[in-house]
Design an enzyme around this catalytic site. Structure first.
Site, PDB file in Angstrom:
ATOM      1  N   ARG A 126      -2.450  -2.524  -6.215  1.00  0.00           N
ATOM      2  CA  ARG A 126      -2.738  -1.106  -5.965  1.00  0.00           C
ATOM      3  C   ARG A 126      -3.329  -0.962  -4.572  1.00  0.00           C
ATOM      4  O   ARG A 126      -4.537  -0.790  -4.383  1.00  0.00           O
ATOM      5  CB  ARG A 126      -3.653  -0.553  -7.051  1.00  0.00           C
ATOM      6  N   GLN A 131       2.171   1.938  -2.915  1.00  0.00           N
ATOM      7  CA  GLN A 131       2.106   3.100  -3.804  1.00  0.00           C
ATOM      8  C   GLN A 131       3.485   3.568  -4.261  1.00  0.00           C
ATOM      9  O   GLN A 131       3.679   3.938  -5.423  1.00  0.00           O
ATOM     10  CB  GLN A 131       1.370   4.255  -3.112  1.00  0.00           C
ATOM     11  N   ASP A 134       4.956   1.455  -7.301  1.00  0.00           N
ATOM     12  CA  ASP A 134       4.092   1.262  -8.462  1.00  0.00           C
ATOM     13  C   ASP A 134       4.688   1.896  -9.723  1.00  0.00           C
ATOM     14  O   ASP A 134       4.575   3.108  -9.937  1.00  0.00           O
ATOM     15  CB  ASP A 134       2.712   1.858  -8.152  1.00  0.00           C
ATOM     16  N   SER A 137       2.094   3.694 -12.181  1.00  0.00           N
ATOM     17  CA  SER A 137       1.681   5.050 -11.821  1.00  0.00           C
ATOM     18  C   SER A 137       2.780   6.060 -12.118  1.00  0.00           C
ATOM     19  O   SER A 137       2.529   7.126 -12.695  1.00  0.00           O
ATOM     20  CB  SER A 137       1.299   5.111 -10.335  1.00  0.00           C
ATOM     21  N   TYR A 234      -8.893   0.007 -11.451  1.00  0.00           N
ATOM     22  CA  TYR A 234      -8.908   0.100 -12.908  1.00  0.00           C
ATOM     23  C   TYR A 234     -10.350   0.092 -13.401  1.00  0.00           C
ATOM     24  O   TYR A 234     -11.258  -0.381 -12.725  1.00  0.00           O
ATOM     25  CB  TYR A 234      -8.167  -1.091 -13.537  1.00  0.00           C
TER      26      TYR A 234
END
Length: 380
Positions: A126, A131, A134, A137, A234
């Site tokens: 992350r 991004q 991912d 996500s 997280y």
């Protein structure tokens, strides 16, 4: 480089790892794309759409023949990949920690033994650079949205406040537990539907995010462990003192709620238990709980994977593979994640991706190489 796009074999999996959009992009890179017949059917993508985008359509054997790169949503059975090129890359969600009904270390070992280089997209670091790659996500975003719709379908009342000649209908009270990507989307969706929304998380930094979406933050105050920030953004595990204080706070709040949506996950571990049977018993009959963590053991006591359980008059929704319930959009986002990852490492002169051993992203996702399991998280 021949890229194979396989039809998913896991029960209930409706997504596909490439769309006509990403097929065109791979063709533009110089790759040959082979799509197994019917691969996109469950995501409302016809074989003809892939063919028009430049893909070759065939059965599984023809699709795999000579393929140096295999794309999947969930990890294919190593035994089903006969005919692919020696040392082929497998790029998919591989569930290497075995949390849930599919995946696990045994499959990773089988990839290594068969000489495949397995790249687990859910282990994407992350970081800003990753991004757009991912999958957690992109798929969690849709899961949070769908969770609210599933709750609305099970709830026997309306979400928004309605003022009518016959009287006023009160707005539904929605409580979101866990404010990651899924939780934030759940808050936004419930708000758009007119609900009165509150939310909680162990990470104090999420308070402003909750407020920015027009929801009420519910937080434990002045107790050690409130920060709750784990690695990679997280949540980490909380102190015993914090857990006790949170349980007391939630118990008081949850009894007043009509709908609760839980989203809490710890990477590589069973989902934390957030709601007990005793807490469910305090809720009003007809209330709804949606447990988005049910595939990893569940946040809610009494949640049943793949079912809607009724406990103390409360409907507990435990749908499996929630992103797959929005197969078309989930496939579009997932396939873009895969393309963005491969494109970032594509060497035009070599006509294939080149994955540097010292790259942070490569180190994060690579599970097997040279017949061995090499990922640090699996070796620790």
């Amino acid at each position: 480089m021949k890229i194979a796009v396989l039809r998913e074999q896991t029960d209930g999996e409706r997504r596909v790892a490439a769309t006509p959009e990403t097929v065109r992009k791979f063709v533009a890179l110089g790759a040959t794309i082979a799509v197994e017949a019917g691969a996109g059917e469950s995501a409302s993508i016809a074989d003809t759409a892939y063919a028009e985008a430049g893909a070759e359509i065939g059965d599984r054997a023809a699709t795999l023949e000579g393929a140096g790169l295999i794309l999947g949503v969930q990890g294919p059975d190593p035994a089903s990949l006969a005919g692919s090129a020696p040392g082929a890359w497998i790029v998919a969600g591989l569930n290497p920690f075995g949390v849930g009904p599919d995946g696990g270390r045994a499959r990773v070992d089988a990839y290594a033994a068969a000489g495949f280089e397995a790249l687990a997209m859910e282990l994407m670091p992350r970081i800003t650079r990753a991004q757009s790659m991912d999958i957690l996500s992109s798929q969690s975003n849709l899961a949070g949205y769908k969770a609210v719709l599933d709750a609305a379908a099970e709830y026997g009342r309306a979400f928004p406040m309605m003022m009518t000649a016959a009287g006023t209908v009160s707005a539904a009270k929605v409580f979101v537990m866990g404010v990651g990507v899924a939780g934030l989307q759940a808050i936004a969706t419930a708000r758009r539907l007119g609900a009165q929304v509150s939310a909680t998380d162990v990470r104090s930094a999420t308070r402003e995010q909750i407020q920015s979406l027009g929801a009420k933050p519910i937080f434990v105050e002045n107790v050690a462990g409130i920060e709750g920030e784990g690695s990679g953004g997280y949540a980490g595990e909380m102190s015993a003192e914090y857990q006790a204080a949170q349980a007391e706070l939630v118990s008081a709040h949850i009894a007043k709620q009509d709908i609760v949506i839980t989203t809490a996950l710890i990477p590589g571990r069973a989902a934390p238990r957030l709601i007990s049977d005793a807490q469910i018993a305090t809720m009003k009959p007809g209330s709804v709980i949606v447990d988005l963590a049910v595939e990893q053991g569940g946040n809610v006591e009494g949640a049943v994977l793949g079912e809607v359980a009724i406990v103390h008059g409360v409907r507990i929704v435990g749908h499996r593979n929630v992103p797959s319930r929005l197969a078309a959009d989930a496939s579009a986002l997932f396939s873009r994640n895969l393309y963005n990852f491969l494109n970032a490492f594509w060497d035009k002169e070599a006509g294939k991706p080149v994955f540097p051993d010292d790259d942070e992203i490569v180190q994060g996702v690579r599970l097997t190489q040279g017949g061995k399991v090499v990922n640090a998280r699996l070796l620790s």
